[in-house]
Write an enzyme that holds these catalytic residues in place. Structure first.
Site, PDB file in Angstrom:
ATOM      1  N   CYS A 113      24.317 -27.512  11.661  1.00 50.34           N
ATOM      2  CA  CYS A 113      23.356 -28.572  11.392  1.00 50.34           C
ATOM      3  C   CYS A 113      22.317 -28.002  10.430  1.00 50.34           C
ATOM      4  CB  CYS A 113      22.674 -29.071  12.664  1.00 50.34           C
ATOM      5  SG  CYS A 113      21.364 -30.286  12.330  1.00 50.34           S
ATOM      6  N   MET A 335      21.972 -35.398   6.045  1.00 45.57           N
ATOM      7  CA  MET A 335      22.236 -34.205   6.822  1.00 45.57           C
ATOM      8  C   MET A 335      21.968 -32.981   5.947  1.00 45.57           C
ATOM      9  SD  MET A 335      24.600 -36.796   7.044  1.00 45.57           S
ATOM     10  CE  MET A 335      26.244 -36.283   6.562  1.00 45.57           C
TER      11      MET A 335
END
Length: 413
Positions: A113, A335
């Site tokens: 992430c 993201m």
């Protein structure tokens, strides 16, 4: 002899508590743990660890809200992080990320992430995982350089964490400031992130060996059976397509995409076929057990639009527009790992991303996303005939929201 009254014995499992930190990193939020704080059987990979983390976040939840956990019914908040001391002299901390599925009993450990990466350095300092002498020495520059080993993808990331000396003479992480990140309501301290060699030197950044491919999308409900695509593995495996080939403009917001179940199914079918084309899956059916990768994104030349906050984004202020799907939904911003892929693709002449940004030799681009804009930089080059991304950089911010204990039923893992 007194008989034991079994009727009065409790038939429930008590709750246990585990130290945890709840943090925002970039445009995501997640629950952070120190590895040694986890129950012993959850300190290693396996069903016990997964079941524990699923219960923490509140998954699986058929209602999609994660009301009984720390998740918030969004892929951006259904995340867990486990930090541990690094055994290598070249790194300060190990960072393991788990993307928790909202509706299914599944955690995807396949990728990183990028947004929560911005919080790892600060959290590691606050958890006592970074050498105290190193932290103390960083007060002169005001920046503590935390070298992170990203365990999911076996890559080095450097976080430049701002620090200061408090009135008691203790070094603290600076979390507040005036850096504004589109997709985050309040300003905070800027954290510069560098992704070092995000592509393996032994592999090609473009898994098909092409900058642009003819992508077979037959049966996906598009106007053509074949469209152009750029397949890239940098930051996270990503499929870039032209917005127009999907019937989009590139200025879509979440409400335009996420409420259309037929469209979402179509996009996931394309994602699955892209995963096969990239060599990630042998068959499209495998995509159901790997929703975190690959990502699917679409690009278009710069154009003016209104962001989800109501902010006007002017075409003259950006190089291109990009939209990306995360865990079956259009992401509310971008993201972090997909931003790495955008940077690598944009700075490689000839890709669809580079073409949308005006083509040419680019060192950085500012792209428009649903919440606003983001500036990313990159350096790519060909080594022995293979494209490599040597470094990708961006600025994010991070903030502690809660430090305490999280409770779960003792029998959940």
């Amino acid at each position: 002899m007194i008989k034991e009254n079994t009727q009065n014995k409790p038939t429930f499992a008590p709750q246990i508590s585990v130290p945890a930190t709840y943090m925002r990193g970039g445009t995501s939020k997640g629950t952070f743990f120190k590895l040694s704080d986890l129950p012993e059987r959850c300190q290693v990979a396996g069903s016990a660890r997964d079941n524990f983390l699923l219960r923490v976040i509140g998954s699986p939840d058929p209602y999609g809200k994660q009301i009984d956990g720390l998740g918030n019914g969004s892929s951006s908040t259904s995340k867990t992080v486990i930090l541990s001391p690094s055994s290598s002299d070249d790194h300060d901390v190990n960072y393991l990320f788990g993307q928790v599925n909202i509706a299914k009993p599944m955690i995807d450990w396949a990728g990183n992430c990028g947004n929560l990466t911005a919080a790892v350095g600060a959290c590691a300092i606050n958890m006592g995982l970074v050498d105290a002498d190193k932290i103390q020495a960083s007060t002169e520059s005001g920046i503590c350089e935390v070298r992170i080993w990203q365990q999911n993808i076996s890559k080095t990331i450097i976080a430049h964490v701002p620090v200061y000396m408090d009135e008691q003479g203790k070094v603290q992480v600076q979390e507040t400031g005036d850096f504004e990140l589109d997709g985050v309501t309040f300003p905070a301290a800027e954290v510069k992130i560098e992704f070092i060699d995000p592509v393996d030197s032994s592999s090609d950044m473009f898994p098909t060996n092409n900058l642009v491919d003819d992508f077979d999308v037959s049966g996906c409900g598009l106007n053509a059976d074949s469209v152009k695509a750029t397949f890239i593995s940098a930051g996270i495996p990503t499929i870039f397509m032209k917005a127009e080939d999907l019937g989009f403009t590139g200025t879509e917001l979440q409400g335009d995409i996420n409420s259309d179940s037929e469209l979402l199914a179509k996009l996931d079918t394309i994602r699955a076929k892209g995963g096969v084309a990239m060599g990630l899956f042998k068959d499209v059916s495998e995509a159901q057990t790997s929703q975190h990768i690959p990502k699917i994104a679409w690009v278009a030349p710069a154009q003016s639009y209104t962001a989800s906050s109501g902010k006007a984004v002017d075409a003259n202020d950006i190089d291109l527009v990009v939209r990306a799907m995360s865990m079956g939904q259009l992401h509310h911003a971008m993201m972090g790992t997909a931003a790495v892929a955008i940077a690598a693709a944009a700075t490689t002449r000839g890709t669809l991303v580079n073409q949308a940004a005006g083509a040419g030799e680019l060192m950085e681009v500012r792209f428009g996303h649903p919440s606003g804009t983001l500036l990313v930089g990159g350096k790519t080059e060909q080594v022995d005939g293979r494209w490599q991304a040597k470094k990708v950089s961006m600025s994010r911010s991070a903030r502690r929201i809660m430090v305490g204990e999280v409770f779960v039923p003792a029998d959940c893992f």
